[in-house]
Design a protein around this motif. Structure first.
Motif, PDB file in Angstrom:
ATOM      1  N   SER A 167      73.070  10.933  52.860  1.00 49.30           N
ATOM      2  CA  SER A 167      74.446  10.827  52.748  1.00 49.30           C
ATOM      3  C   SER A 167      74.799   9.312  52.648  1.00 49.30           C
ATOM      4  N   ASN A 168      73.998   8.472  53.233  1.00 50.37           N
ATOM      5  CA  ASN A 168      74.209   7.003  53.334  1.00 50.37           C
ATOM      6  C   ASN A 168      73.713   6.551  51.915  1.00 50.37           C
ATOM      7  N   THR A 169      72.264   7.096  51.416  1.00 50.69           N
ATOM      8  CA  THR A 169      71.921   6.466  50.156  1.00 50.69           C
ATOM      9  C   THR A 169      72.804   6.969  48.631  1.00 50.69           C
ATOM     10  N   ASN A 170      73.283   8.214  49.192  1.00 52.34           N
ATOM     11  CA  ASN A 170      74.111   8.745  48.077  1.00 52.34           C
ATOM     12  C   ASN A 170      75.431   7.798  47.872  1.00 52.34           C
ATOM     13  N   THR A 171      75.930   7.371  49.197  1.00 58.46           N
ATOM     14  CA  THR A 171      77.398   6.561  49.011  1.00 58.46           C
ATOM     15  C   THR A 171      77.078   5.235  48.559  1.00 58.46           C
ATOM     16  N   VAL A 172      75.844   4.490  48.838  1.00 58.61           N
ATOM     17  CA  VAL A 172      75.252   3.395  48.307  1.00 58.61           C
ATOM     18  C   VAL A 172      75.316   3.564  46.730  1.00 58.61           C
ATOM     19  N   MET A 173      74.613   4.503  46.423  1.00 55.10           N
ATOM     20  CA  MET A 173      74.315   4.649  44.811  1.00 55.10           C
ATOM     21  C   MET A 173      75.668   4.999  44.066  1.00 55.10           C
ATOM     22  N   GLN A 174      76.299   5.828  44.794  1.00 55.71           N
ATOM     23  CA  GLN A 174      77.553   6.074  43.814  1.00 55.71           C
ATOM     24  C   GLN A 174      78.603   5.052  43.945  1.00 55.71           C
ATOM     25  N   ASP A 175      78.711   4.139  44.984  1.00 52.88           N
ATOM     26  CA  ASP A 175      79.554   3.190  44.813  1.00 52.88           C
ATOM     27  C   ASP A 175      79.121   1.993  44.059  1.00 52.88           C
ATOM     28  N   ASN A 176      77.793   1.688  44.161  1.00 49.15           N
ATOM     29  CA  ASN A 176      77.448   0.748  43.352  1.00 49.15           C
ATOM     30  C   ASN A 176      77.118   0.960  41.884  1.00 49.15           C
ATOM     31  N   LEU A 177      76.995   2.233  41.524  1.00 47.46           N
ATOM     32  CA  LEU A 177      77.198   2.593  39.973  1.00 47.46           C
ATOM     33  C   LEU A 177      78.308   2.336  39.358  1.00 47.46           C
ATOM     34  N   LEU A 178      79.398   2.144  40.012  1.00 52.91           N
ATOM     35  CA  LEU A 178      80.644   1.824  39.536  1.00 52.91           C
ATOM     36  C   LEU A 178      80.590   0.512  39.014  1.00 52.91           C
ATOM     37  N   LEU A 179      80.069  -0.541  39.997  1.00 54.03           N
ATOM     38  CA  LEU A 179      79.787  -1.911  39.491  1.00 54.03           C
ATOM     39  C   LEU A 179      78.869  -2.116  38.430  1.00 54.03           C
ATOM     40  N   LEU A 180      77.623  -1.334  38.617  1.00 50.17           N
ATOM     41  CA  LEU A 180      76.640  -1.320  37.628  1.00 50.17           C
ATOM     42  C   LEU A 180      77.208  -1.032  36.026  1.00 50.17           C
ATOM     43  N   ALA A 181      77.961   0.169  36.217  1.00 50.73           N
ATOM     44  CA  ALA A 181      78.471   0.625  34.626  1.00 50.73           C
ATOM     45  C   ALA A 181      79.663  -0.479  34.421  1.00 50.73           C
ATOM     46  N   SER A 182      80.311  -1.160  35.211  1.00 50.04           N
ATOM     47  CA  SER A 182      81.290  -1.897  34.810  1.00 50.04           C
ATOM     48  C   SER A 182      81.031  -3.204  34.493  1.00 50.04           C
ATOM     49  N   GLY A 183      79.550  -3.701  34.487  1.00 45.30           N
ATOM     50  CA  GLY A 183      79.181  -4.842  34.256  1.00 45.30           C
ATOM     51  C   GLY A 183      78.978  -5.660  35.388  1.00 45.30           C
ATOM     52  N   ASP A 184      79.531  -5.506  36.605  1.00 48.19           N
ATOM     53  CA  ASP A 184      79.701  -6.390  37.803  1.00 48.19           C
ATOM     54  C   ASP A 184      78.540  -6.426  38.812  1.00 48.19           C
ATOM     55  N   LEU A 185      77.564  -5.612  38.342  1.00 45.89           N
ATOM     56  CA  LEU A 185      76.188  -5.546  39.211  1.00 45.89           C
ATOM     57  C   LEU A 185      74.991  -5.601  38.243  1.00 45.89           C
ATOM     58  N   SER A 186      74.079  -6.507  38.645  1.00 40.97           N
ATOM     59  CA  SER A 186      72.694  -6.406  37.774  1.00 40.97           C
ATOM     60  C   SER A 186      71.982  -5.077  37.897  1.00 40.97           C
ATOM     61  N   VAL A 187      71.064  -4.915  37.035  1.00 40.03           N
ATOM     62  CA  VAL A 187      70.203  -3.730  37.190  1.00 40.03           C
ATOM     63  C   VAL A 187      69.255  -3.970  38.291  1.00 40.03           C
ATOM     64  N   ASP A 188      68.807  -5.195  38.528  1.00 43.49           N
ATOM     65  CA  ASP A 188      68.133  -5.743  39.710  1.00 43.49           C
ATOM     66  C   ASP A 188      68.456  -5.359  41.067  1.00 43.49           C
ATOM     67  N   ASP A 189      69.974  -5.762  41.304  1.00 39.13           N
ATOM     68  CA  ASP A 189      70.662  -5.547  42.410  1.00 39.13           C
ATOM     69  C   ASP A 189      71.019  -4.396  42.653  1.00 39.13           C
ATOM     70  N   PHE A 190      71.235  -3.655  41.511  1.00 39.76           N
ATOM     71  CA  PHE A 190      71.317  -2.028  41.831  1.00 39.76           C
ATOM     72  C   PHE A 190      70.085  -1.459  42.231  1.00 39.76           C
TER      73      PHE A 190
END
Length: 429
Positions: A393-416
């Motif tokens: 559950s924790n990893t899933n939350t980390v992944m899903q929340d940060n996917l929004l930032l990745l897809a919107s261009g606000d997070l790098s692939v490296d950081d994700f």
């Protein structure tokens, strides 16, 4: 690993309490006039097709052979709220007789503690295993092939597209990922929103991340990622993240705050050209499809793909699981009665049944329903299993929340990739 072991030990302590008689929610008859009540804690839409059919079957069963026995439904349709309530009840030694749960890490903890019925064995012992479509059951399995949940639905997922917009720009439904990206680019260059997405619920965005790895490895990548044997910061993982970042630029503005209904309305109102969702929305799509305005295509493929074009996201949804301590003969009889009657009743509501059944003669099925049903009869053996059923559950939350930032261009692939890998490392250590 230590965290999982501690959870399992805690659950084992709980199940000892259940065996001692303190955890059952079943209201046992104290005398001949009492009614035995079975509780089903469910997470389905209130008055949705499953809810309607199960109430109908329960009433029918009680009239025919229920006697002094009944089932009580306790519905919490909001999944996060449901899971929080379920975990609280189980932690307090008050597990309901029947629950809704995915074959996810939490479910595995309950299995390891001996709290759930082996559904695969139950079906085989009662000659009902072959009554189901194979993939509907396979979806409910853990990676070791064991199965502790019973499916009540069966779905394929696809990308719906606006035929009028596609024709206006001389576009055809893409069959490869490269073609799909080119379609998106053409639409955006012409001022059209290529894809509307429900970002509020997270999982629709997560589907896009899973697409390339499924074509390259089947479900092997996500299984190995979950187990700490693979990295998000690997060739396959980074390709998935790069694809996610590229696709994100084609999502509707403000997609992270766009809910399910709004994303769907955007598509049906012609404000976006494509929309990814499953066959459970046949009802919403029917009129536009009948008018020739929309159609759909399945997951595009890639060169050298491990999976076939007729293999994509197929699921049988959240399953029913049974409290091993309270699964008595009457409850077993009721579940067999459900299996024998559910398929035709559920299909009668123009839903895809996980149980093989003839379609009722008194129901007029739409061309769209019959077309998708035919598609489902010719799918391959592999299917993209949603990543949220694999991850803790924790990893899933980390992944899903940060996917929004990745897809919107606000997070790098490296950081994700680092955020996901760090979370899995913490869970598996």
């Amino acid at each position: 690993m230590k965290k999982r072991m501690m959870s399992i030990l805690l659950l084992a302590t709980m199940v000892t309490g259940l065996i001692a008689g303190c955890g059952s929610t079943k209201k046992e008859a104290k005398n001949d006039d009492d009614v035995v009540t079975v509780t089903w804690m469910t997470s389905r839409p209130v008055d949705g097709e499953i809810d309607q059919v199960m109430h109908e079957i329960a009433d029918q069963y009680s009239k025919e052979k229920g006697g002094k026995w009944k089932i009580e439904f306790e519905t919490t349709a909001d999944r996060p709220s449901y899971l929080q309530k379920l975990k609280t009840l189980i932690a307090g030694g008050n597990m309901p007789d029947i629950i809704d749960i995915d074959a996810d890490p939490y479910c595995q903890e309950l299995v390891d503690a001996g709290m759930l019925v082996d559904v695969k064995q139950f079906l085989k012992d009662n000659d009902r295993y072959d009554d189901f479509y194979p993939i509907a059951l396979k979806y409910q399995e853990f990676t070791d092939g064991s199965m502790y949940t019973l499916p009540l639905e069966y779905h394929v997922e696809m990308t719906w597209y606006n035929k009028e917009i596609f024709e206006q720009y001389n576009l055809t439904p893409p069959t490869t990922m490269d073609e799909w990206l080119n379609v998106c680019k053409t639409l955006k260059d012409n001022g059209i929103t290529p894809i509307s997405v429900d970002g509020v619920d997270r999982w629709p965005v997560q589907r896009y991340l899973a697409m390339l790895p499924f074509r390259e490895t089947g479900n092997d990548f996500i299984i190995n990622l979950r187990d700490g044997k693979e990295k998000m910061d690997s060739e396959t993982g980074r390709e998935a993240a790069e694809f996610m970042k590229e696709m994100g630029q084609y999502f509707n503005d403000g997609f992270a705050a766009t809910d399910y209904a709004t994303a769907q309305s955007m598509f049906l109102d012609g404000k976006s050209a494509m929309y990814y969702i499953g066959d459970w929305e046949i009802g919403a799509m029917q009129d536009a499809y009948k008018q020739g305005k929309i159609d759909y295509f399945y997951l595009p493929t890639i060169e050298g793909a491990k999976t076939q074009p007729n293999e994509f996201c197929i699921n049988s949804g959240i399953g029913m699981a049974f409290n091993a301590e309270t699964f008595d003969e009457k409850t077993k009889d009721f579940i067999l009665y459900v299996i024998d009657n559910y398929g035709k009743l559920y299909a009668g509501k123009q839903q895809m049944s996980p149980i093989k059944t003839d379609l009722p003669d008194d129901v007029e099925y739409s061309d769209l329903y019959l077309k998708i049903q035919e598609d489902m009869q010719s799918t391959g053996e592999n299917f993209l299993k949603p990543w949220d059923t694999y991850l803790d559950s924790n990893t899933n939350t980390v992944m899903q929340d940060n996917l929004l930032l990745l897809a919107s261009g606000d997070l790098s692939v490296d950081d994700f990739c680092k955020l996901v890998d760090d979370s899995i490392a913490e869970y598996t250590k």
